[in-house]
Design a protein around this motif. Structure first.
Motif, PDB file in Angstrom:
ATOM      1  N   ALA A   1       1.141  -1.108  -0.060  1.00 50.71           N
ATOM      2  CA  ALA A   1      -0.011  -0.304   0.044  1.00 50.71           C
ATOM      3  C   ALA A   1       0.265   1.191   0.120  1.00 50.71           C
ATOM      4  CB  ALA A   1      -0.636  -0.584   1.262  1.00 50.71           C
ATOM      5  N   VAL A   2       1.864   1.387   1.134  1.00 47.68           N
ATOM      6  CA  VAL A   2       2.843   2.621   0.899  1.00 47.68           C
ATOM      7  C   VAL A   2       3.211   2.726  -0.633  1.00 47.68           C
ATOM      8  CG1 VAL A   2       5.465   3.291   1.743  1.00 47.68           C
ATOM      9  CG2 VAL A   2       3.371   2.388   3.328  1.00 47.68           C
ATOM     10  N   GLY A   3       4.086   1.281  -1.397  1.00 47.25           N
ATOM     11  CA  GLY A   3       4.232   1.932  -2.305  1.00 47.25           C
ATOM     12  C   GLY A   3       2.813   2.384  -3.654  1.00 47.25           C
ATOM     13  N   GLY A   4       1.695   1.461  -3.102  1.00 46.44           N
ATOM     14  CA  GLY A   4       0.762   2.609  -3.864  1.00 46.44           C
ATOM     15  C   GLY A   4       0.942   4.037  -3.800  1.00 46.44           C
ATOM     16  N   LEU A   5       1.014   4.406  -2.949  1.00 41.80           N
ATOM     17  CA  LEU A   5       1.262   6.040  -2.101  1.00 41.80           C
ATOM     18  C   LEU A   5       1.860   6.367  -3.352  1.00 41.80           C
ATOM     19  CD1 LEU A   5       0.081   8.793  -0.834  1.00 41.80           C
ATOM     20  CD2 LEU A   5       1.376   7.856   0.942  1.00 41.80           C
ATOM     21  N   ILE A   6       3.202   6.034  -3.727  1.00 41.64           N
ATOM     22  CA  ILE A   6       4.366   6.315  -3.873  1.00 41.64           C
ATOM     23  C   ILE A   6       4.189   6.731  -4.864  1.00 41.64           C
ATOM     24  CG2 ILE A   6       6.792   6.305  -4.958  1.00 41.64           C
ATOM     25  CD1 ILE A   6       6.881   4.846  -1.915  1.00 41.64           C
ATOM     26  N   GLN A   7       3.775   5.359  -5.798  1.00 40.28           N
ATOM     27  CA  GLN A   7       2.935   4.971  -7.084  1.00 40.28           C
ATOM     28  C   GLN A   7       2.177   6.435  -7.706  1.00 40.28           C
ATOM     29  OE1 GLN A   7       4.372   4.348 -10.062  1.00 40.28           O
ATOM     30  NE2 GLN A   7       3.791   2.667 -10.743  1.00 40.28           N
ATOM     31  N   THR A   8       1.056   6.324  -6.987  1.00 41.07           N
ATOM     32  CA  THR A   8       0.522   7.486  -6.916  1.00 41.07           C
ATOM     33  C   THR A   8       0.619   9.090  -7.127  1.00 41.07           C
ATOM     34  OG1 THR A   8      -1.828   6.524  -6.092  1.00 41.07           O
ATOM     35  CG2 THR A   8      -2.565   8.381  -6.444  1.00 41.07           C
ATOM     36  N   SER A   9       1.484   9.215  -6.651  1.00 38.99           N
ATOM     37  CA  SER A   9       2.177  10.576  -6.053  1.00 38.99           C
ATOM     38  C   SER A   9       2.737  10.940  -7.060  1.00 38.99           C
ATOM     39  CB  SER A   9       3.390  10.728  -4.956  1.00 38.99           C
ATOM     40  OG  SER A   9       3.294  11.957  -4.654  1.00 38.99           O
ATOM     41  N   ARG A  10       3.627   9.426  -7.625  1.00 38.59           N
ATOM     42  CA  ARG A  10       4.290   9.823  -9.100  1.00 38.59           C
ATOM     43  C   ARG A  10       3.776  10.135 -10.439  1.00 38.59           C
ATOM     44  NH1 ARG A  10       8.589   5.527 -10.591  1.00 38.59           N
ATOM     45  NH2 ARG A  10       8.480   7.140 -11.911  1.00 38.59           N
ATOM     46  N   LEU A  11       2.505   9.384 -10.151  1.00 38.80           N
ATOM     47  CA  LEU A  11       2.027   9.304 -12.137  1.00 38.80           C
ATOM     48  C   LEU A  11       1.111  10.608 -11.593  1.00 38.80           C
ATOM     49  CD1 LEU A  11       1.255   5.887 -12.269  1.00 38.80           C
ATOM     50  CD2 LEU A  11       3.212   7.504 -13.670  1.00 38.80           C
ATOM     51  N   ALA A  12       0.296  10.733 -10.471  1.00 37.94           N
ATOM     52  CA  ALA A  12      -1.221  11.557 -10.471  1.00 37.94           C
ATOM     53  C   ALA A  12      -1.934  11.577 -10.431  1.00 37.94           C
ATOM     54  CB  ALA A  12      -0.229  13.731 -11.001  1.00 37.94           C
ATOM     55  N   ALA A  13      -2.305   9.759 -10.564  1.00 39.10           N
ATOM     56  CA  ALA A  13      -3.367   9.326 -10.920  1.00 39.10           C
ATOM     57  C   ALA A  13      -3.166   7.962 -10.127  1.00 39.10           C
ATOM     58  CB  ALA A  13      -3.536   9.263 -12.291  1.00 39.10           C
ATOM     59  N   ALA A  14      -4.752   7.367 -10.566  1.00 36.20           N
ATOM     60  CA  ALA A  14      -4.825   5.665  -9.815  1.00 36.20           C
ATOM     61  C   ALA A  14      -5.146   5.421 -11.245  1.00 36.20           C
ATOM     62  CB  ALA A  14      -5.644   5.264  -8.570  1.00 36.20           C
ATOM     63  N   SER A  15      -4.653   4.277 -11.451  1.00 38.26           N
ATOM     64  CA  SER A  15      -4.915   3.961 -12.401  1.00 38.26           C
ATOM     65  C   SER A  15      -4.952   2.472 -12.540  1.00 38.26           C
ATOM     66  CB  SER A  15      -4.309   4.638 -13.639  1.00 38.26           C
ATOM     67  OG  SER A  15      -4.163   3.914 -14.972  1.00 38.26           O
ATOM     68  N   GLN A  16      -5.950   1.728 -14.095  1.00 37.78           N
ATOM     69  CA  GLN A  16      -5.387   0.544 -14.221  1.00 37.78           C
ATOM     70  C   GLN A  16      -4.897   0.160 -15.488  1.00 37.78           C
ATOM     71  OE1 GLN A  16      -9.850  -0.022 -15.319  1.00 37.78           O
ATOM     72  NE2 GLN A  16      -9.327  -0.019 -16.995  1.00 37.78           N
TER      73      GLN A  16
END
Length: 418
Positions: A320-335
């Motif tokens: 989940a922490v990795g997901g937080l970093i990924q969301t910050s990098r992409l400025a999005a949550a995406s499938q």
């Protein structure tokens, strides 16, 4: 004890000779540790630097340490599971699902950013606990449970994201995770303090082992390792802070950079904490004991089921922490993010860094080292203009190579009785 003293046999040269004999003896017994990963990383860096002179520039190294934040963070949790002699194939799907939960809570439902982050972390921990219970209490193999999770949680993520398949997350506090850097002074304090702490802990460990009458590493080995850690730490900070601006490295001048990226600081903090947890606490010793022999650990009074559930919960929490970093990098949550590739890279990073697929061996530092190796390969291939399929082929080949080395080392340890 004279054989383990770096000053035996005549001062410095005697210490070096003792260290060399000790190291060679360990290698002959199959105790390779992180040596293959270090040699592989050196070869990768030399190869890509010769092909692309900008590979070791400060700007590209800054991009590299930013890129490994997601893989390295998830790999820390994977290492914990591997120490149990188990596997978690769902970390990619869990990471992306938690990213979707964050985006939905903050954007679609107007939650404050801190409550959104808290929710995604709780969801991750609960998913891990659920999967751990299914494996540890009910008895379904972890491979099957987490393979089902790889598929199922991806479906849940698509449901959370809705028909658009993407939620743009432009919340400034979340975006700041990937866009900010550590102040230069704090970066130096972190490097110097971390190196000193590493030296103190290593010396204390050897002193305790000698007082207890246990085998201890030669002091020369401890000194060399401490010196390498300090040198690498200070060099990385100097490059990323721009202190080496204008210095020529391999025929190319380094570039000014703003500092050490925040995701890398987060990753380093997690590695240090879980390294302490696994090596300095009873909980950590139980993890290694279960990975070595679950039945022996159970007979010794270890609550095997509870430890297993806890480890799987921690693994999903780190996803989940990795997901937080990924969301910050992409400025999005995406499938559009492929969970299988996220999972592959996290497991590959853990194994390449030195964690054994056979359980009970390795350290959390394997996650950091392996993430640097995987990230270096991906970064170098991108600079070289290679197609995405090339990266997948190369990463798969590297993973197979390091698993083979681990298997051969295991045979060597068995043959030597270690």
């Amino acid at each position: 004890m004279a054989a383990t003293d770096a000053t035996a046999d005549g001062g410095f040269l005697g210490g070096v000779r003792t260290a060399a004999e000790y190291t060679w003896g360990r290698l002959r017994q199959g105790e390779l540790g992180q040596l293959p990963a270090l040699l592989g990383l050196a070869a990768i860096w030399i190869y890509f630097q010769l092909k692309q002179p900008t590979f070791l520039s400060a700007r590209n190294l800054s991009n590299l340490v930013l890129q490994i934040g997601v893989t390295g963070t998830i790999a820390v949790g994977v290492v914990l599971v591997l120490l149990l002699s188990e596997i978690d194939l769902s970390v990619g799907s869990v990471s992306i699902l938690c990213s979707a939960v964050l985006g939905s809570a903050v954007v679609n439902h107007g939650w404050p950013w801190y409550w959104g982050i808290a929710l995604m972390l709780v969801v991750g921990a609960l998913i891990g606990g659920f999967q751990g219970f299914w494996f540890a209490a009910i008895g379904v193999p972890s491979f099957v449970v987490t393979l089902a999770g790889l598929l199922g949680w991806q479906g849940v993520q698509q449901w959370v994201l809705g028909t658009t398949g993407t939620i743009n997350v432009n919340e400034p506090h979340i975006a700041a995770i990937a866009t900010t850097t550590l102040p230069a002074a704090w970066a130096w304090i972190l490097a110097i303090g971390g190196s000193a702490l590493y030296a103190v802990t290593r010396i204390q460990e050897q002193v305790r082992r000698r007082r207890a009458g246990l085998p201890a590493k030669p002091l020369a080995v401890v000194a060399v390792r401490t010196g390498l850690v300090a040198a690498v730490s200070l060099l990385v900070v100097a490059i990323l802070n721009g202190n080496l601006n204008g210095v020529w490295v391999f025929g190319k001048a380094v570039y000014l950079n703003p500092g050490v990226p925040t995701p890398f600081v987060m990753l380093l903090g997690l590695v240090i904490f879980f390294a302490w947890l696994t090596t300095r606490t009873q909980f950590g010793r139980y993890i290694y004991a279960i990975g070595g022999s679950p039945e022996a650990a159970r007979r010794a009074g270890v609550k095997v089921t509870a430890i297993r559930i806890s480890v799987f919960s921690l693994c999903a929490l780190l996803a989940a922490v990795g997901g937080l970093i990924q969301t910050s990098r992409l400025a999005a949550a995406s499938q559009a993010i492929e969970p299988g590739q996220v999972t592959l890279e996290a497991i590959a990073a853990a194994v390449i860094g030195g964690a054994s697929l056979f359980g009970g061996r390795g350290t959390v530092w394997s996650a950091l080292l392996g993430a640097v190796v995987i990230g270096s390969v991906a970064n170098g291939l991108d600079l070289d203009g290679q197609q995405p399929y090339v990266k997948l082929i190369v990463e798969g080949a590297i993973l197979l190579l390091f698993v083979t080395i681990d298997a051969l080392a295991r045979r060597g340890r068995a043959a030597s009785g270690t």
